[in-house]
Enzyme design. Sequence first.
Site, PDB file in Angstrom:
ATOM      1  CG  HIS A   1      -1.767   7.395  -7.745  1.00  0.00           C
ATOM      2  ND1 HIS A   1      -2.487   6.238  -7.556  1.00  0.00           N
ATOM      3  CD2 HIS A   1      -2.677   8.390  -7.857  1.00  0.00           C
ATOM      4  CE1 HIS A   1      -3.783   6.532  -7.546  1.00  0.00           C
ATOM      5  NE2 HIS A   1      -3.922   7.835  -7.727  1.00  0.00           N
TER       6      HIS A   1
ATOM      7  CG  HIS B   1      -2.350   3.051  -9.934  1.00  0.00           C
ATOM      8  ND1 HIS B   1      -1.435   3.368  -8.936  1.00  0.00           N
ATOM      9  CD2 HIS B   1      -1.607   2.762 -11.024  1.00  0.00           C
ATOM     10  CE1 HIS B   1      -0.196   3.278  -9.414  1.00  0.00           C
ATOM     11  NE2 HIS B   1      -0.277   2.902 -10.689  1.00  0.00           N
TER      12      HIS B   1
ATOM     13  CG  HIS C   1      -5.692  -0.757 -14.359  1.00  0.00           C
ATOM     14  ND1 HIS C   1      -6.282   0.226 -13.592  1.00  0.00           N
ATOM     15  CD2 HIS C   1      -6.709  -1.559 -14.771  1.00  0.00           C
ATOM     16  CE1 HIS C   1      -7.585   0.015 -13.525  1.00  0.00           C
ATOM     17  NE2 HIS C   1      -7.875  -1.055 -14.252  1.00  0.00           N
TER      18      HIS C   1
HETATM   19  P1  5GP Z   1     -10.819  -2.016 -13.924  1.00  0.00           P
HETATM   20  O1  5GP Z   1     -12.217  -2.548 -13.702  1.00  0.00           O
HETATM   21  O2  5GP Z   1     -10.547  -0.827 -13.019  1.00  0.00           O
HETATM   22  O3  5GP Z   1     -10.467  -1.754 -15.348  1.00  0.00           O
HETATM   23  O4  5GP Z   1      -9.840  -3.186 -13.501  1.00  0.00           O
HETATM   24  C1  5GP Z   1      -9.434  -3.436 -12.210  1.00  0.00           C
HETATM   25  C2  5GP Z   1      -8.897  -4.840 -12.187  1.00  0.00           C
HETATM   26  O5  5GP Z   1      -8.161  -5.027 -10.984  1.00  0.00           O
HETATM   27  C3  5GP Z   1      -9.991  -5.912 -12.226  1.00  0.00           C
HETATM   28  O6  5GP Z   1      -9.817  -6.739 -13.361  1.00  0.00           O
HETATM   29  C4  5GP Z   1      -9.771  -6.680 -10.922  1.00  0.00           C
HETATM   30  O7  5GP Z   1      -9.973  -8.066 -11.049  1.00  0.00           O
HETATM   31  C5  5GP Z   1      -8.339  -6.345 -10.559  1.00  0.00           C
HETATM   32  N1  5GP Z   1      -8.067  -6.362  -9.129  1.00  0.00           N
HETATM   33  C6  5GP Z   1      -8.817  -5.760  -8.157  1.00  0.00           C
HETATM   34  N2  5GP Z   1      -8.257  -5.960  -6.953  1.00  0.00           N
HETATM   35  C7  5GP Z   1      -7.121  -6.677  -7.180  1.00  0.00           C
HETATM   36  C8  5GP Z   1      -6.108  -7.186  -6.295  1.00  0.00           C
HETATM   37  O8  5GP Z   1      -6.121  -7.009  -5.081  1.00  0.00           O
HETATM   38  N3  5GP Z   1      -5.092  -7.888  -6.873  1.00  0.00           N
HETATM   39  C9  5GP Z   1      -5.030  -8.093  -8.224  1.00  0.00           C
HETATM   40  N4  5GP Z   1      -3.990  -8.819  -8.684  1.00  0.00           N
HETATM   41  N5  5GP Z   1      -5.968  -7.637  -9.077  1.00  0.00           N
HETATM   42  C10 5GP Z   1      -6.994  -6.929  -8.552  1.00  0.00           C
HETATM   43 ZN    ZN Z   2      -1.848   4.337  -7.143  1.00  0.00          ZN
END
Ligand code: 5GP
Ligand code: ZN
Length: 116
Positions: free
Chosen positions: A49, A100, A102
Amino acid sequence: MKISENCLFCAIIAGKIPSTKIYEDEYVFAFRDINPQAPTHILAVPKEHIASMNEVNAENSAFVAKIFEAIPKIAAQEGLKNGYRVISNCGPDACQTVHHLHFHILGGTQLADRMA
Ligand code: 5GP
Ligand code: ZN
């Protein structure tokens, strides 16, 4: 390996929440984004994490290096022969929603020429 109890992606890595796994090794887990923004939209995350890019430091940067070693393998596996984009949103201005670290891997089509 540090994990966070109430973190969505830590739960996905642990298999407590289902995901479509694309790639896994000792350091890296990659799975399909639930709300894809391109024909191929994969999230590559460290198994430890790390809350965001701002939390990367000398102790955990090996996870980031391993992610960047995995990305070309994932791209080849997904047939992204014509290229792809890698994005990490950090903090509110970048609309980070999951805390987290990504890396979004986006491809499978001609992407927009502007990133923001
Ligand atoms: P961020 O907006 O933080 O850069 O990206 C988070 C990403 O996580 C988003 O593109 C969203 O669609 C994805 N996401 C959120 N919840 C889940 C989930 O439960 N499963 C998966 N596979 N993707 C998720
Ligand atoms: Zn995490």
